[in-house]
Design a protein around this motif. Structure first.
Motif, PDB file in Angstrom:
ATOM      1  N   HIS A  41       9.690  59.528  57.108  1.00  0.00           N
ATOM      2  CA  HIS A  41       9.017  58.492  56.334  1.00  0.00           C
ATOM      3  C   HIS A  41       9.999  57.606  55.562  1.00  0.00           C
ATOM      4  O   HIS A  41       9.654  57.025  54.553  1.00  0.00           O
ATOM      5  N   GLY A  42      11.223  57.534  56.083  1.00  0.00           N
ATOM      6  CA  GLY A  42      12.126  56.499  55.577  1.00  0.00           C
ATOM      7  C   GLY A  42      12.922  56.882  54.354  1.00  0.00           C
ATOM      8  O   GLY A  42      13.625  56.047  53.799  1.00  0.00           O
ATOM      9  N   THR A  48      19.152  56.668  60.478  1.00  0.00           N
ATOM     10  CA  THR A  48      19.644  55.291  60.343  1.00  0.00           C
ATOM     11  C   THR A  48      20.443  54.846  61.568  1.00  0.00           C
ATOM     12  O   THR A  48      21.350  55.551  62.023  1.00  0.00           O
ATOM     13  N   PRO A  55      21.820  48.084  58.959  1.00  0.00           N
ATOM     14  CA  PRO A  55      21.314  49.460  58.967  1.00  0.00           C
ATOM     15  C   PRO A  55      19.804  49.488  58.738  1.00  0.00           C
ATOM     16  O   PRO A  55      19.284  48.782  57.876  1.00  0.00           O
ATOM     17  N   ALA A  56      19.118  50.301  59.538  1.00  0.00           N
ATOM     18  CA  ALA A  56      17.660  50.400  59.420  1.00  0.00           C
ATOM     19  C   ALA A  56      17.224  51.804  59.823  1.00  0.00           C
ATOM     20  O   ALA A  56      17.952  52.520  60.509  1.00  0.00           O
ATOM     21  N   ARG A  57      16.018  52.166  59.361  1.00  0.00           N
ATOM     22  CA  ARG A  57      15.463  53.479  59.698  1.00  0.00           C
ATOM     23  C   ARG A  57      14.816  53.412  61.083  1.00  0.00           C
ATOM     24  O   ARG A  57      13.851  52.662  61.275  1.00  0.00           O
ATOM     25  N   THR A 109      25.210  53.770  58.324  1.00  0.00           N
ATOM     26  CA  THR A 109      25.079  53.031  57.064  1.00  0.00           C
ATOM     27  C   THR A 109      26.439  52.486  56.635  1.00  0.00           C
ATOM     28  O   THR A 109      26.579  51.322  56.250  1.00  0.00           O
ATOM     29  N   GLU A 127      26.603  53.306  45.616  1.00  0.00           N
ATOM     30  CA  GLU A 127      25.380  52.508  45.726  1.00  0.00           C
ATOM     31  C   GLU A 127      24.949  52.412  47.198  1.00  0.00           C
ATOM     32  O   GLU A 127      23.775  52.599  47.523  1.00  0.00           O
ATOM     33  N   ALA A 128      25.911  52.155  48.070  1.00  0.00           N
ATOM     34  CA  ALA A 128      25.586  52.011  49.499  1.00  0.00           C
ATOM     35  C   ALA A 128      25.091  53.329  50.092  1.00  0.00           C
ATOM     36  O   ALA A 128      24.306  53.345  51.032  1.00  0.00           O
ATOM     37  N   SER A 130      23.258  55.480  48.553  1.00  0.00           N
ATOM     38  CA  SER A 130      22.070  55.983  47.853  1.00  0.00           C
ATOM     39  C   SER A 130      20.872  56.180  48.780  1.00  0.00           C
ATOM     40  O   SER A 130      19.964  56.938  48.461  1.00  0.00           O
ATOM     41  N   GLY A 131      20.877  55.537  49.934  1.00  0.00           N
ATOM     42  CA  GLY A 131      19.743  55.683  50.846  1.00  0.00           C
ATOM     43  C   GLY A 131      19.931  56.761  51.897  1.00  0.00           C
ATOM     44  O   GLY A 131      19.206  56.784  52.887  1.00  0.00           O
ATOM     45  N   ASN A 132      20.908  57.641  51.711  1.00  0.00           N
ATOM     46  CA  ASN A 132      21.132  58.747  52.643  1.00  0.00           C
ATOM     47  C   ASN A 132      21.243  60.048  51.861  1.00  0.00           C
ATOM     48  O   ASN A 132      22.090  60.172  50.978  1.00  0.00           O
TER      49      ASN A 132
ATOM     50  N   PRO B  39       5.392  54.579  57.514  1.00  0.00           N
ATOM     51  CA  PRO B  39       5.335  55.922  56.925  1.00  0.00           C
ATOM     52  C   PRO B  39       3.896  56.425  56.770  1.00  0.00           C
ATOM     53  O   PRO B  39       3.606  57.593  57.045  1.00  0.00           O
ATOM     54  N   HIS B 104      16.180  51.075  49.388  1.00  0.00           N
ATOM     55  CA  HIS B 104      17.588  51.128  49.763  1.00  0.00           C
ATOM     56  C   HIS B 104      17.902  49.996  50.737  1.00  0.00           C
ATOM     57  O   HIS B 104      16.995  49.433  51.323  1.00  0.00           O
ATOM     58  N   GLN B 106      18.808  50.024  53.738  1.00  0.00           N
ATOM     59  CA  GLN B 106      18.239  50.233  55.076  1.00  0.00           C
ATOM     60  C   GLN B 106      16.763  49.833  55.131  1.00  0.00           C
ATOM     61  O   GLN B 106      16.259  49.437  56.184  1.00  0.00           O
ATOM     62  N   THR B 109      16.512  45.955  54.989  1.00  0.00           N
ATOM     63  CA  THR B 109      16.839  45.294  56.254  1.00  0.00           C
ATOM     64  C   THR B 109      15.574  44.819  56.959  1.00  0.00           C
ATOM     65  O   THR B 109      15.537  43.738  57.529  1.00  0.00           O
TER      66      THR B 109
END
Lengths: 152, 289
Positions: A41-42, A48, A55-57, A109, A127-128, A130-132, B39, B104, B106, B109
């Motif tokens: 759910h991202g 990624t 970068p995208a899910r 990423t 910061e970069a 933070s989404g992983n 999601p 984030h 990603q 994007t």
């Protein structure tokens, strides 16, 4: 329905249902299991990929939507079989992974991040990142690896 | 954790997209960036029978300034494009500042502003920012369109003024007059999480330095994003001192209606509002100088 998707420069044509997630297309239809699936759910970032360079899910897009776009996965990073690219090598050298589950998503990423910011400082890397999510390393060695790669 | 089956349509122009939505009605959902809808479909909380995918409608991927200096953002304009636009950063820094708090990179994007607003999560940053900037939304349907003010658009959690056959086609954000200063602040448990409390502040000073206009909007502060009208009205005419900001915070706390979550009780959310409002106002006032 029939879909043709370009992944790491190679076109793959498959018959798929519209509901097939891009992450599942990569893993189950064309066998590129380097893209990992965590939360679907991202949130976790394990899936990624690069979508037209950004970068995208891959768990939050349907495979049918990827037609006409350039998809890049972790399999596309290494310059040759058995060789690592500078970012991958930095992860090995700085111990940027333990179990490795989150690593492909983080590599993708950070590939895009370093293209945008070739000489980042530590705060920008954090910061970069933070989404992983990573549950092993405590992140410090991942930050070290990205900074090491940026100095190469 | 896999979506239920659906019929997928990928029109290439707006008219076809609107016609599809009109013919399928409630059974169909528009798919923009998909960062909220997919999601929900993966969890099967949402099981639309039909998806009208807007990703191939290139006319909707627009970002431009109108003759009056206002910003117009099309339904398929992604966050990534907005946050990287130098003109947006120059003219509407509030938008870019708040975007940094939206999930984030990603997610940004692919995520779109119009999709986020149509989803109408009251914890989301962008609906509050749209209230603070007095945005208006162009809602289109087959054979018609209307402009709805942001303050009339959000009706409840995940509920908007969009009719079954309507699309949020374009967002209109008016130019900020000279003398304006803005700020966005939030507190979240982790970077990129939904805020436990967030504040968007817009202030304008007159030639004598006094406040001539103020708007305060909060997210995670009630069933919809909340405009704190009384607190904002009270700031007008003041010299924008720390005491004025404290008075505004005291009023804001009475204007919000936080719902609480596993992360924060309503009392804690009110406490956060009391802390964030003066800070956001001080920052906006400094920038309006």
């Amino acid at each position: 329905m029939k879909v043709t998707i370009r992944v790491n420069g190679v076109e793959h044509t498959r018959e798929v249902e519209p509901r097939l997630l891009l992450s599942d297309f990569l893993r189950h239809e064309i066998g590129l299991t380097g893209t990992h699936v965590g939360c679907e759910h991202g949130v976790c970032g394990a899936c990624t990929i690069l979508w037209d360079g950004a970068p995208a899910r891959s768990c939050l897009a349907f495979a049918v939507q990827a037609e006409g776009h350039e998809i890049r996965t972790v399999e596309g990073l290494a310059p040759a079989p058995g060789k690592l690219n500078p970012l991958q090598q930095a992860f090995q050298d700085a111990h940027g992974l333990q179990c490795g589950y989150c690593t492909p998503g983080i590599l993708m990423t950070m590939t895009a991040f370093l293209e945008d910011n070739p000489k980042p400082d530590e705060a920008q890397v954090r910061e970069a990142l933070s989404g992983n999510l990573c549950r092993c390393t405590g992140y410090q060695h991942i930050v070290d690896a990205v900074l090491l790669a940026s100095q190469a | 954790m896999k979506p239920a089956p659906f019929a997928w349509h990928a029109p290439e122009d707006v008219a076809e997209a609107l016609a599809l939505k009109a013919s399928h009605g409630e059974a169909a959902r528009f798919l923009a960036g998909g960062q909220s809808l997919v999601p929900a479909m993966n969890f099967r909380v949402a099981q639309p029978a039909v998806l009208v995918d807007l990703n191939r409608v290139s006319a909707l991927d627009s970002l431009n300034f109108d003759a009056a200096g206002g910003l117009r953002i099309g339904a398929m304009c992604r966050y990534r494009r907005i946050e990287r636009d130098a003109e947006v950063a120059r003219h509407l820094p509030l938008l870019v500042e708040a975007l940094a708090e939206v999930a984030h990179p990603q997610i940004r994007t692919r995520g779109t502003l119009a999709g986020n607003l149509s989803h109408a999560d009251p914890a989301s940053e962008m609906p509050a920012v749209m209230l603070a900037l007095e945005a208006r939304f162009l809602l289109r349907r087959q054979g018609g369109e209307r402009l709805v003010a942001a303050r009339d658009f959000f009706l409840g959690p995940l509920a908007t003024a969009l009719a079954e056959d309507e699309m949020l086609a374009e967002i209109h954000i008016p130019a900020l007059p000279p003398g304006s200063g803005t700020a966005f602040l939030e507190v979240a448990r982790r970077r990129g999480d939904y805020a436990m409390m967030g504040v968007a502040a817009v202030l304008r000073r007159g030639p004598d330095g006094r406040c001539v206009a103020a708007r305060l909007a909060l997210c995670s502060a009630g069933p919809t994003p909340i405009l704190a009208d009384r607190a904002a009205a009270n700031l007008v005419g003041t010299r924008l001192t720390g005491e004025d900001f404290a008075a505004a915070a005291a009023l804001v706390v009475t204007e919000i209606d936080p719902m609480g979550s596993v992360q924060a009780s309503p009392a804690y959310q009110r406490h956060l509002a009391g802390v964030l409002v003066p800070r956001a106002l001080a920052l906006a006032a400094e920038r309006a100088a």
